[in-house]
Design a protein around this motif. Structure first.
Motif, PDB file in Angstrom:
ATOM      1  N   ARG A 156      44.407  28.988  42.392  1.00 37.64           N
ATOM      2  CA  ARG A 156      43.131  28.970  41.674  1.00 37.64           C
ATOM      3  C   ARG A 156      41.938  29.039  42.625  1.00 37.64           C
ATOM      4  NH1 ARG A 156      44.420  23.584  38.417  1.00 37.64           N
ATOM      5  NH2 ARG A 156      45.030  23.105  40.560  1.00 37.64           N
ATOM      6  N   ALA A 157      42.212  28.902  43.920  1.00 37.83           N
ATOM      7  CA  ALA A 157      41.147  28.985  44.916  1.00 37.83           C
ATOM      8  C   ALA A 157      41.211  30.302  45.681  1.00 37.83           C
ATOM      9  CB  ALA A 157      41.244  27.807  45.882  1.00 37.83           C
ATOM     10  N   THR A 158      41.826  31.314  45.073  1.00 36.70           N
ATOM     11  CA  THR A 158      41.928  32.623  45.723  1.00 36.70           C
ATOM     12  C   THR A 158      41.083  33.654  44.991  1.00 36.70           C
ATOM     13  OG1 THR A 158      43.842  33.369  44.411  1.00 36.70           O
ATOM     14  CG2 THR A 158      44.291  32.125  46.429  1.00 36.70           C
ATOM     15  N   VAL A 159      40.698  34.694  45.728  1.00 38.44           N
ATOM     16  CA  VAL A 159      40.085  35.878  45.136  1.00 38.44           C
ATOM     17  C   VAL A 159      41.122  36.993  45.205  1.00 38.44           C
ATOM     18  CG1 VAL A 159      38.264  37.616  45.305  1.00 38.44           C
ATOM     19  CG2 VAL A 159      37.733  35.202  45.737  1.00 38.44           C
ATOM     20  N   VAL A 160      41.377  37.636  44.073  1.00 35.57           N
ATOM     21  CA  VAL A 160      42.390  38.694  43.976  1.00 35.57           C
ATOM     22  C   VAL A 160      41.689  40.032  43.773  1.00 35.57           C
ATOM     23  CG1 VAL A 160      44.310  39.588  42.621  1.00 35.57           C
ATOM     24  CG2 VAL A 160      44.119  37.120  43.034  1.00 35.57           C
ATOM     25  N   PHE A 161      41.994  40.985  44.637  1.00 36.28           N
ATOM     26  CA  PHE A 161      41.431  42.333  44.541  1.00 36.28           C
ATOM     27  C   PHE A 161      42.503  43.262  43.975  1.00 36.28           C
ATOM     28  CE2 PHE A 161      38.905  40.248  47.755  1.00 36.28           C
ATOM     29  CZ  PHE A 161      37.621  40.736  47.555  1.00 36.28           C
ATOM     30  N   GLU A 162      42.190  43.912  42.855  1.00 38.56           N
ATOM     31  CA  GLU A 162      43.148  44.779  42.174  1.00 38.56           C
ATOM     32  C   GLU A 162      42.436  45.967  41.559  1.00 38.56           C
ATOM     33  OE1 GLU A 162      46.181  45.416  41.371  1.00 38.56           O
ATOM     34  OE2 GLU A 162      47.426  43.713  41.940  1.00 38.56           O
ATOM     35  N   ASP A 163      43.202  47.047  41.361  1.00 41.23           N
ATOM     36  CA  ASP A 163      42.600  48.254  40.785  1.00 41.23           C
ATOM     37  C   ASP A 163      43.270  48.700  39.494  1.00 41.23           C
ATOM     38  OD1 ASP A 163      45.022  49.148  42.164  1.00 41.23           O
ATOM     39  OD2 ASP A 163      44.282  51.161  41.738  1.00 41.23           O
ATOM     40  N   ALA A 164      44.339  48.033  39.059  1.00 45.81           N
ATOM     41  CA  ALA A 164      45.117  48.491  37.917  1.00 45.81           C
ATOM     42  C   ALA A 164      45.316  47.372  36.907  1.00 45.81           C
ATOM     43  CB  ALA A 164      46.469  49.028  38.380  1.00 45.81           C
ATOM     44  N   GLU A 165      45.597  47.763  35.679  1.00 51.29           N
ATOM     45  CA  GLU A 165      45.742  46.804  34.587  1.00 51.29           C
ATOM     46  C   GLU A 165      46.816  45.762  34.862  1.00 51.29           C
ATOM     47  OE1 GLU A 165      44.719  45.347  30.685  1.00 51.29           O
ATOM     48  OE2 GLU A 165      43.727  46.689  32.105  1.00 51.29           O
ATOM     49  N   LEU A 166      48.005  46.214  35.277  1.00 53.65           N
ATOM     50  CA  LEU A 166      49.098  45.271  35.502  1.00 53.65           C
ATOM     51  C   LEU A 166      48.758  44.274  36.602  1.00 53.65           C
ATOM     52  CD1 LEU A 166      52.236  47.604  35.288  1.00 53.65           C
ATOM     53  CD2 LEU A 166      51.211  46.200  33.496  1.00 53.65           C
ATOM     54  N   GLY A 167      48.123  44.758  37.662  1.00 56.26           N
ATOM     55  CA  GLY A 167      47.761  43.873  38.763  1.00 56.26           C
ATOM     56  C   GLY A 167      46.674  42.880  38.387  1.00 56.26           C
ATOM     57  N   GLY A 176      43.948  33.319  39.936  1.00 62.62           N
ATOM     58  CA  GLY A 176      42.976  33.832  40.894  1.00 62.62           C
ATOM     59  C   GLY A 176      41.726  34.372  40.227  1.00 62.62           C
ATOM     60  N   TRP A 177      40.661  34.435  41.007  1.00 61.47           N
ATOM     61  CA  TRP A 177      39.392  35.013  40.540  1.00 61.47           C
ATOM     62  C   TRP A 177      39.449  36.495  40.856  1.00 61.47           C
ATOM     63  CZ3 TRP A 177      34.754  37.155  42.539  1.00 61.47           C
ATOM     64  CH2 TRP A 177      33.640  37.071  41.678  1.00 61.47           C
ATOM     65  N   THR A 178      39.590  37.320  39.826  1.00 63.61           N
ATOM     66  CA  THR A 178      39.894  38.727  40.036  1.00 63.61           C
ATOM     67  C   THR A 178      38.654  39.583  40.188  1.00 63.61           C
ATOM     68  OG1 THR A 178      40.099  39.021  37.642  1.00 63.61           O
ATOM     69  CG2 THR A 178      42.133  38.643  38.877  1.00 63.61           C
ATOM     70  N   VAL A 179      38.748  40.542  41.108  1.00 56.17           N
ATOM     71  CA  VAL A 179      37.704  41.544  41.336  1.00 56.17           C
ATOM     72  C   VAL A 179      38.332  42.914  41.118  1.00 56.17           C
ATOM     73  CG1 VAL A 179      36.118  42.561  43.026  1.00 56.17           C
ATOM     74  CG2 VAL A 179      36.508  40.082  43.003  1.00 56.17           C
ATOM     75  N   VAL A 180      37.681  43.746  40.314  1.00 59.69           N
ATOM     76  CA  VAL A 180      38.163  45.096  40.043  1.00 59.69           C
ATOM     77  C   VAL A 180      37.682  46.013  41.166  1.00 59.69           C
ATOM     78  CG1 VAL A 180      38.248  46.997  38.390  1.00 59.69           C
ATOM     79  CG2 VAL A 180      37.947  44.636  37.575  1.00 59.69           C
ATOM     80  N   VAL A 181      38.604  46.767  41.748  1.00 60.59           N
ATOM     81  CA  VAL A 181      38.269  47.741  42.777  1.00 60.59           C
ATOM     82  C   VAL A 181      38.391  49.131  42.160  1.00 60.59           C
ATOM     83  CG1 VAL A 181      38.784  48.640  45.067  1.00 60.59           C
ATOM     84  CG2 VAL A 181      39.142  46.204  44.573  1.00 60.59           C
ATOM     85  N   ALA A 188      41.991  44.148  30.983  1.00 61.51           N
ATOM     86  CA  ALA A 188      41.944  43.098  31.996  1.00 61.51           C
ATOM     87  C   ALA A 188      40.722  43.200  32.890  1.00 61.51           C
ATOM     88  CB  ALA A 188      43.210  43.125  32.849  1.00 61.51           C
ATOM     89  N   ALA A 189      40.030  44.349  32.859  1.00 66.34           N
ATOM     90  CA  ALA A 189      38.829  44.534  33.677  1.00 66.34           C
ATOM     91  C   ALA A 189      37.558  44.098  32.958  1.00 66.34           C
ATOM     92  CB  ALA A 189      38.696  46.003  34.093  1.00 66.34           C
ATOM     93  N   VAL A 190      37.655  43.874  31.646  1.00 67.90           N
ATOM     94  CA  VAL A 190      36.468  43.526  30.861  1.00 67.90           C
ATOM     95  C   VAL A 190      35.889  42.190  31.338  1.00 67.90           C
ATOM     96  CG1 VAL A 190      35.617  42.919  28.565  1.00 67.90           C
ATOM     97  CG2 VAL A 190      37.229  44.817  28.841  1.00 67.90           C
ATOM     98  N   GLY A 191      34.607  42.211  31.648  1.00 71.61           N
ATOM     99  CA  GLY A 191      33.913  41.000  32.069  1.00 71.61           C
ATOM    100  C   GLY A 191      34.106  40.622  33.519  1.00 71.61           C
ATOM    101  N   ARG A 192      34.877  41.405  34.272  1.00 68.84           N
ATOM    102  CA  ARG A 192      35.145  41.070  35.667  1.00 68.84           C
ATOM    103  C   ARG A 192      34.174  41.791  36.585  1.00 68.84           C
ATOM    104  NH1 ARG A 192      36.132  36.927  35.598  1.00 68.84           N
ATOM    105  NH2 ARG A 192      36.649  37.040  37.819  1.00 68.84           N
ATOM    106  N   PRO A 193      33.813  41.177  37.716  1.00 70.41           N
ATOM    107  CA  PRO A 193      32.988  41.869  38.705  1.00 70.41           C
ATOM    108  C   PRO A 193      33.747  43.047  39.284  1.00 70.41           C
ATOM    109  CG  PRO A 193      33.855  39.823  39.618  1.00 70.41           C
ATOM    110  CD  PRO A 193      34.193  39.823  38.166  1.00 70.41           C
ATOM    111  N   ARG A 194      33.006  44.051  39.701  1.00 68.10           N
ATOM    112  CA  ARG A 194      33.621  45.301  40.140  1.00 68.10           C
ATOM    113  C   ARG A 194      32.938  45.799  41.407  1.00 68.10           C
ATOM    114  NH1 ARG A 194      36.272  49.150  37.135  1.00 68.10           N
ATOM    115  NH2 ARG A 194      35.682  48.083  35.215  1.00 68.10           N
TER     116      ARG A 194
END
Length: 224
Positions: A156-167, A176-181, A188-194
């Motif tokens: 819960r203290a990680t930042v996760v960088f991903e580019d795909a729906e499954l990831g 994790g706190w997800t960032v869309v690349v 899954a990308a809705v509302g997430r920083p990009r």
């Protein structure tokens, strides 16, 4: 818009997130489709972020030896890294990170991950979790949970960088706190920083944490 996030570790997907291997990936899957008379557009639409064996099992004609076909595809991938490059700014960002504060979590196997990262000129971290290391692939959070555990941090203290729906789904399920690349626009990308890439992304150590500065695009609004 710039935001600042504090985390204990950064967790990265590989293909499409740190490495642009799209040309090589497409060539391999087109060879697979030609072997079996399949529509490449259909296969490629669902292959991103999924383990090779799972994509083969989903699309191969009945009676196909999934294990043998998977091995053939992996060999094709390992032999063909032409056009594989790092996303802009990725090498610079990874160079700023302590080796024990980031991990690679990929649906590729270990040998392929090593080949693609090397082809892109990127280092491997101390913790690498591949398709060979998990029982369940993304969107299951197993890979990200395993990476956090090996780094000795709370997921819960990680930042996760991903580019795909499954990831993205896997990263969120792990806590994790997800960032869309990149441009992915799935649920899954809705509302997430990009971010578009890693240019102007900066990270500095602050004691036992990382201070990450992200030049993000505004997140997509949540549908009504």
């Amino acid at each position: 818009m710039t935001i600042v996030v504090t985390a204990q570790a950064l967790l990265f997907d590989m293909d499409g997130t740190l490495v642009d291997s799209s040309a090589a990936v497409e060539r391999t899957w087109r060879r697979f489709c030609a072997r079996h008379g399949l529509d490449p557009a259909v296969v490629l639409a669902g292959a991103h972020g999924q383990r090779t064996a799972e994509t083969v099992a989903e699309h191969a004609p009945p009676g196909t030896d999934v294990a043998a076909e998977t091995a053939w595809l992996v060999a094709q991938d390992i032999a063909d890294t032409r056009g594989t490059v790092a996303l802009p700014g990725a090498a610079e960002l990874l160079g700023q990170l302590p080796g024990d504060r980031w991990a690679l979590v990929t649906s590729a196997g270990r040998e392929l991950a090593e080949r693609r990262m090397a082809a892109a000129g990127l280092p491997l971290p101390e913790v690498v979790v591949t398709a060979d290391d998990v029982r369940r692939g993304k969107p299951d959070p197993e890979g990200y949970l395993r990476a956090a555990a090996r780094l000795g941090v709370d997921p819960r203290a990680t930042v996760v960088f991903e580019d795909a729906e499954l990831g993205l789904r896997a990263g969120r399920a792990a806590g994790g706190w997800t960032v869309v690349v990149g441009p992915h626009g799935g649920d899954a990308a809705v509302g997430r920083p990009r971010i578009t890439d890693y240019r102007d992304v900066a990270c500095v150590g602050t004691g036992d944490a990382l201070r990450l500065t992200l030049p993000v695009r505004l997140p997509a609004p949540v549908p009504a």
